[in-house]
Design a protein around this motif. Sequence first.
Motif, short mmCIF file in Angstrom:
data_model
loop_
_atom_site.label_atom_id
_atom_site.label_comp_id
_atom_site.label_asym_id
_atom_site.label_seq_id
_atom_site.Cartn_x
_atom_site.Cartn_y
_atom_site.Cartn_z
N LEU A 62 0.88 -1.12 0.19
CA LEU A 62 0.19 -0.18 -0.06
C LEU A 62 0.48 1.54 0.39
N SER A 63 0.88 1.60 -0.54
CA SER A 63 2.08 3.21 -0.72
C SER A 63 0.26 4.55 -0.95
N LEU A 64 1.39 5.37 -1.13
CA LEU A 64 0.56 6.96 -0.76
C LEU A 64 -0.45 7.39 -1.61
N ASP A 65 0.46 7.06 -2.87
CA ASP A 65 -0.42 6.88 -4.01
C ASP A 65 -1.51 6.63 -4.68
N ALA A 66 -1.12 5.30 -3.82
CA ALA A 66 -2.71 4.68 -4.41
C ALA A 66 -3.57 5.13 -3.34
N VAL A 67 -3.07 4.75 -1.93
CA VAL A 67 -4.05 5.86 -1.06
C VAL A 67 -4.76 6.91 -1.19
N LYS A 68 -4.09 8.14 -2.37
CA LYS A 68 -4.74 9.27 -2.67
C LYS A 68 -5.62 8.63 -3.53
N THR A 69 -4.89 8.17 -4.80
CA THR A 69 -6.14 7.73 -5.66
C THR A 69 -7.13 6.74 -4.88
N HIS A 70 -7.13 6.51 -4.23
CA HIS A 70 -8.90 5.85 -4.19
C HIS A 70 -8.82 7.24 -2.73
N ILE A 109 -7.45 12.22 -3.87
CA ILE A 109 -7.21 13.51 -3.38
C ILE A 109 -6.36 13.84 -4.30
N GLN A 110 -5.56 15.27 -4.66
CA GLN A 110 -4.40 15.56 -5.42
C GLN A 110 -3.90 16.50 -5.43
N HIS A 111 -3.91 16.55 -3.83
CA HIS A 111 -3.15 17.46 -3.44
C HIS A 111 -2.35 16.65 -2.15
N ASP A 112 -1.02 17.90 -1.71
CA ASP A 112 -0.38 17.28 -0.41
C ASP A 112 -0.23 18.05 0.14
N GLU A 113 -1.19 18.75 0.82
CA GLU A 113 -1.32 18.74 2.71
C GLU A 113 -1.89 17.86 2.90
N GLU A 114 -2.06 17.30 3.05
CA GLU A 114 -2.15 16.12 3.98
C GLU A 114 -1.70 15.06 4.06
N ASP A 115 -0.98 14.92 3.29
CA ASP A 115 0.51 13.27 3.47
C ASP A 115 0.33 12.75 4.59
N GLU A 116 0.90 13.64 5.32
CA GLU A 116 1.48 13.06 6.95
C GLU A 116 0.28 12.51 7.97
N TYR A 117 -1.03 12.89 7.66
CA TYR A 117 -1.71 12.18 7.82
C TYR A 117 -2.67 10.74 7.42
N LEU A 118 -2.12 10.96 6.30
CA LEU A 118 -2.22 9.93 5.14
C LEU A 118 -1.56 9.29 6.06
N LYS A 119 -0.10 9.33 5.99
CA LYS A 119 0.69 8.43 5.76
C LYS A 119 0.75 7.47 7.59
N GLY A 120 -0.13 8.30 8.43
CA GLY A 120 -0.78 8.07 9.91
C GLY A 120 -1.70 7.08 9.85
N LEU A 121 -2.97 7.15 8.28
CA LEU A 121 -4.29 6.52 8.77
C LEU A 121 -3.33 4.69 8.01
N VAL A 122 -2.77 5.27 7.19
CA VAL A 122 -1.54 3.72 6.26
C VAL A 122 -0.64 3.27 7.35
N ARG A 123 -0.15 4.01 8.48
CA ARG A 123 0.23 2.67 9.67
C ARG A 123 -0.81 2.23 10.39
N GLN A 124 -1.77 3.19 10.51
CA GLN A 124 -2.92 2.65 12.22
C GLN A 124 -3.69 1.93 11.02
N ALA A 125 -3.52 1.52 9.43
CA ALA A 125 -4.49 0.39 9.30
C ALA A 125 -3.59 -0.62 9.33
N GLN A 126 -2.82 -0.66 8.75
CA GLN A 126 -1.87 -1.98 8.39
C GLN A 126 -1.74 -2.49 9.88
N ALA A 127 -1.21 -2.33 11.21
CA ALA A 127 -1.03 -2.39 12.04
C ALA A 127 -2.16 -2.76 12.35
N ALA A 128 -3.70 -2.67 12.33
CA ALA A 128 -4.94 -3.04 12.01
C ALA A 128 -5.23 -3.82 11.81
N ALA A 129 -4.52 -4.31 10.50
CA ALA A 129 -4.96 -5.51 9.88
C ALA A 129 -3.75 -6.85 10.44
#
Length: 94
Positions: free
Chosen positions: A3-11, A14-34
């Motif tokens: 799961l890449s940040l680009d895949a998350v943004k496509t899903h 999102i076409q901007h970079d302002e929330e990239d750090e927030y999204l990275k945190g969501l990726v970490r949380q989702a991966q930890a839960a999985a």
Amino acid sequence: MSLSLDAVKTHLRIQHDEEDEYLKGLVRQAQAAAEDFCRVSLEENTPEPAVLAMLLMIGHYYENRDNPDKQAYIAMRMAFESLLYPHRDEAKMF
């Protein structure tokens, strides 16, 4: 498939970079839960259903961060677990 940040943004469409750090945190949380649910590491060779489960969770938390909807959470969690269920390591469950 990982799961890449680009895949998350496509899903999330999102076409901007302002929330990239927030999204990275969501990726970490989702991966930890999985990983917690499956009791396996999902760093490499992540099965596609696990990626979909993580995207589902990320999308839920992204869209509902200001509006905690219990019914939406329950529906998301049921789908999340259904996608991950076949990938659990039952030997590590208890």
